[in-house]
Motif scaffolding. Structure first.
Motif, short mmCIF file in Angstrom:
data_model
loop_
_atom_site.label_atom_id
_atom_site.label_comp_id
_atom_site.label_asym_id
_atom_site.label_seq_id
_atom_site.Cartn_x
_atom_site.Cartn_y
_atom_site.Cartn_z
N ARG A 78 47.38 -27.48 43.20
CA ARG A 78 46.36 -27.45 42.14
C ARG A 78 45.22 -28.42 42.45
NH1 ARG A 78 50.02 -27.25 36.60
NH2 ARG A 78 50.61 -25.04 36.78
N LEU A 79 45.56 -29.59 42.95
CA LEU A 79 44.52 -30.58 43.26
C LEU A 79 43.65 -30.13 44.42
CD1 LEU A 79 46.55 -33.88 42.74
CD2 LEU A 79 44.73 -32.97 41.26
N ALA A 80 44.23 -29.49 45.40
CA ALA A 80 43.43 -28.96 46.52
C ALA A 80 42.45 -27.91 45.99
CB ALA A 80 44.34 -28.37 47.58
N HIS A 81 42.91 -27.07 45.08
CA HIS A 81 42.04 -26.06 44.48
C HIS A 81 40.95 -26.74 43.64
CE1 HIS A 81 40.93 -22.07 43.18
NE2 HIS A 81 41.11 -22.38 41.91
N ALA A 82 41.33 -27.78 42.92
CA ALA A 82 40.36 -28.52 42.10
C ALA A 82 39.25 -29.12 42.97
CB ALA A 82 41.06 -29.62 41.31
N LYS A 83 39.61 -29.68 44.11
CA LYS A 83 38.59 -30.24 45.02
C LYS A 83 37.62 -29.15 45.46
CE LYS A 83 39.50 -33.21 48.29
NZ LYS A 83 40.15 -33.90 49.42
N MET A 84 38.14 -27.99 45.78
CA MET A 84 37.28 -26.88 46.20
C MET A 84 36.36 -26.47 45.05
SD MET A 84 36.71 -23.32 46.03
CE MET A 84 38.15 -22.81 45.13
N LEU A 85 36.90 -26.37 43.84
CA LEU A 85 36.06 -25.99 42.70
C LEU A 85 35.01 -27.06 42.39
CD1 LEU A 85 38.73 -24.49 40.25
CD2 LEU A 85 37.01 -23.25 41.59
N LEU A 86 35.39 -28.31 42.46
CA LEU A 86 34.43 -29.39 42.20
C LEU A 86 33.30 -29.38 43.22
CD1 LEU A 86 36.99 -32.19 41.31
CD2 LEU A 86 35.25 -31.25 39.75
N HIS A 87 33.62 -29.02 44.44
CA HIS A 87 32.61 -28.99 45.50
C HIS A 87 31.72 -27.75 45.43
CE1 HIS A 87 30.84 -30.07 49.34
NE2 HIS A 87 31.03 -28.82 49.75
N VAL A 118 39.78 -41.58 43.63
CA VAL A 118 38.57 -41.52 42.79
C VAL A 118 38.78 -40.46 41.71
CG1 VAL A 118 36.93 -42.25 44.58
CG2 VAL A 118 37.44 -39.83 44.31
N THR A 119 38.01 -40.54 40.65
CA THR A 119 38.09 -39.52 39.60
C THR A 119 37.46 -38.23 40.09
OG1 THR A 119 35.96 -40.07 38.62
CG2 THR A 119 37.90 -41.31 37.81
N PRO A 120 37.75 -37.12 39.44
CA PRO A 120 37.12 -35.86 39.85
C PRO A 120 35.58 -35.92 39.82
CG PRO A 120 38.93 -35.43 38.34
CD PRO A 120 38.73 -36.91 38.38
N ALA A 121 35.02 -36.55 38.79
CA ALA A 121 33.56 -36.66 38.69
C ALA A 121 33.01 -37.49 39.85
CB ALA A 121 33.15 -37.25 37.35
N LYS A 126 30.36 -37.87 45.24
CA LYS A 126 30.43 -38.29 46.64
C LYS A 126 30.38 -37.10 47.59
CE LYS A 126 32.81 -42.62 45.95
NZ LYS A 126 34.00 -43.43 46.19
N SER A 127 31.01 -35.99 47.21
CA SER A 127 31.02 -34.82 48.10
C SER A 127 29.65 -34.14 48.13
CB SER A 127 32.10 -33.82 47.69
OG SER A 127 31.78 -33.18 46.48
N ALA A 128 28.88 -34.30 47.07
CA ALA A 128 27.53 -33.73 47.04
C ALA A 128 26.59 -34.50 47.99
CB ALA A 128 26.97 -33.75 45.62
N ILE A 129 26.86 -35.78 48.12
CA ILE A 129 26.04 -36.62 49.00
C ILE A 129 26.34 -36.32 50.46
CG2 ILE A 129 25.59 -39.00 49.74
CD1 ILE A 129 26.21 -39.84 46.82
#
Length: 130
Positions: A78-87, A118-121, A126-129
């Protein structure tokens, strides 16, 4: 009468196997159940029931299959999927949590931070940078 008609027909062997399967209630593939319901907020008890197992059997079979506890494996997926969605999406943290099967946002934030530091936000920023 219907039963007798079914077993006296040309497909009697298949009918008998089907009836025996119902009578003996063979467990459903654990891997299929877990992957099918991965992003739904189900408890381990509910997943065990869906797979036709007791909770203890579910945990034992899961450990044998994946060499990790069910909760740890499910959270990792679930967390791997969350990282993909957040990105890749603009959904807020609550929406991402829900889409990944976390019905408790503070819990989602806590396990995300524990896993990634780090928090999801903050991870999204950081991933946007980078």
């Amino acid at each position: 009468e219907l039963f007798l008609l079914l077993i006296s027909g040309g497909n009697s062997e298949q009918v008998m196997r089907w009836i025996q399967g119902i009578a003996h209630r063979q467990p459903v593939s654990l891997e299929y159940i877990v992957r099918k319901h991965l992003f739904q907020p189900l408890t381990l008890d509910e997943l065990a029931e869906l797979s036709g197992r007791s909770l203890a059997s579910f945990k034992r079979d899961f450990q044998n299959l994946y060499s990790i506890s069910p909760r740890k494996w499910i959270n990792t997926q679930r967390l791997a999927h969350a990282k993909m969605l957040l990105h890749n999406t603009s959904g807020n943290v609550s929406e991402v949590a829900a889409e990944c099967g976390f019905d408790n946002v503070p819990y989602f934030i806590r396990v995300f931070k524990h896993e990634f530091g780090v928090t999801p936000a903050d991870w999204r920023a950081k991933s946007a940078i980078g």
